[in-house]
Design a protein around this motif. Structure first.
Motif, PDB file in Angstrom:
ATOM      1  N   TRP A  58     -35.452 -12.199  35.795  1.00 12.70           N
ATOM      2  CA  TRP A  58     -36.719 -10.771  35.211  1.00 12.70           C
ATOM      3  C   TRP A  58     -37.348 -10.514  34.502  1.00 12.70           C
ATOM      4  O   TRP A  58     -38.658 -11.028  34.356  1.00 12.70           O
ATOM      5  N   ASP A  59     -36.511 -10.132  33.394  1.00  8.15           N
ATOM      6  CA  ASP A  59     -37.439  -9.990  32.342  1.00  8.15           C
ATOM      7  C   ASP A  59     -37.544 -11.289  31.503  1.00  8.15           C
ATOM      8  O   ASP A  59     -39.121 -10.740  30.596  1.00  8.15           O
ATOM      9  N   ASP A  60     -37.224 -12.208  31.645  1.00  9.85           N
ATOM     10  CA  ASP A  60     -37.634 -13.373  30.840  1.00  9.85           C
ATOM     11  C   ASP A  60     -38.487 -14.290  31.569  1.00  9.85           C
ATOM     12  O   ASP A  60     -39.426 -14.473  30.684  1.00  9.85           O
ATOM     13  N   LYS A  90     -40.093  -4.052  39.562  1.00 14.61           N
ATOM     14  CA  LYS A  90     -39.202  -4.253  39.922  1.00 14.61           C
ATOM     15  C   LYS A  90     -38.275  -4.440  41.265  1.00 14.61           C
ATOM     16  O   LYS A  90     -37.349  -4.800  41.917  1.00 14.61           O
ATOM     17  N   GLY A 105     -45.431  -4.306  30.770  1.00 17.05           N
ATOM     18  CA  GLY A 105     -44.460  -2.968  30.848  1.00 17.05           C
ATOM     19  C   GLY A 105     -45.942  -2.196  30.442  1.00 17.05           C
ATOM     20  O   GLY A 105     -45.286  -0.717  30.984  1.00 17.05           O
TER      21      GLY A 105
END
Length: 288
Positions: free
Chosen positions: A217-219, A186, A19
């Motif tokens: 996605w976050d995983d 994303k 991030g």
């Protein structure tokens, strides 16, 4: 303009929060014409280096691409390696392992395709899938018939050690490894998936599986962050390349690969005095 590839390198022992890494930067070229010229300025010396790599027959180069779907792996490979002799370069794309491959350890199927000395090998996805997709979809471990398939943290730490050990071994034996993560947002992936639906000549690229994977996605970002941090070393670092702009990504990748080749300090083999005398004698015969 020379691109500072080191700006995208993950330092050894550095924690990685994706991030905090950019997926988009300012355009490196002001026009398509300037982009094509700069890419050519990378591709041409890369072609020269590839010929010396083949002639010297002392090193191999392995380029590993990892990314989320639609990040541009295929395009980067096609454009960056456009000037390389196909006889000296091989590309391997790794999908889900076959039943035969599942009978072996997780490094077996990719180890078979490592480049020979004098050649460039490109992995479109790689053994890193075993600490990425398998970590996100942990049920896949059960199909690998491991002695202890419990998906706790020790599984991934063990695999990280195996990967680092393999890459250290390859480096010590002449294979230089370039590892590139194409970092896509994303939102940009959403736009590219829509383009695959809306543009008829891109329909063939669309897969419903890509939509299903977006839900994780976050995983995936967490899994990538752990993998990049655990396996980026001084000899085989990871490079996190902003991939929202394809032109920028290709220029950065081509600079990374060219830097790796130049770092080998390649040269054509030196002919011995005896061989020179032999060649002169042969030339006299041919000149008659």
């Amino acid at each position: 303009m020379k691109i500072d590839a080191q700006a995208y390198k993950v330092g050894e022992g550095e924690a990685v929060d994706l991030g905090l890494w950019a997926t988009k930067i300012d355009a490196l070229c002001k026009s398509k014409k300037a982009y094509r010229k700069q890419l050519h300025d990378h591709v041409e010396p890369l072609s020269d280096q590839q010929r010396m790599l083949y002639a010297s027959n002392r090193h191999a180069l392995l380029v590993v691409f990892q990314a989320m779907d639609t990040a541009g792996k295929d395009g980067a490979i096609r454009h960056v390696m456009s000037g390389v002799n196909p006889q000296g370069c091989q590309v391997f794309s790794f999908q889900h392992p076959s039943a035969r491959e599942l009978l072996h350890d997780f490094l077996w199927r990719t180890t078979r395709d490592l480049p020979e000395r004098g050649r460039i090998g490109i992995f479109n996805r790689s053994y890193y899938e075993e600490v990425l997709i398998v970590r996100v979809h942990r049920e896949l471990l059960h199909s690998e018939s491991l002695p202890d398939p419990a998906p706790d943290e020790s599984v991934w730490q063990s695999r990280f050690r195996s990967i680092v050990d393999l890459e250290r071994h390859l480096h010590a034996n002449g294979t230089r490894i370039v590892k590139v993560f194409l970092h896509l947002s994303k939102e940009e992936q959403r736009k590219r998936l829509l383009a695959r639906i809306d543009e008829p000549d891109k329909n063939w690229k669309f897969s419903a599986a890509d939509i299903a994977e977006r839900a994780y996605w976050d995983d995936y970002m967490l899994a990538y962050g752990h993998a990049l941090a655990a396996t980026s070393t001084a000899d085989t670092p990871w490079f996190i390349v902003p991939a929202d702009d394809k032109h920028n990504a290709r220029l950065i990748v081509s600079q990374i690969v060219l830097d790796a080749m130049l770092g080998l300090k390649l040269s054509y083999p030196v002919v011995s005095a005896a061989r020179r005398r032999e060649l002169k004698a042969i030339r006299k015969q041919l000149a008659k």
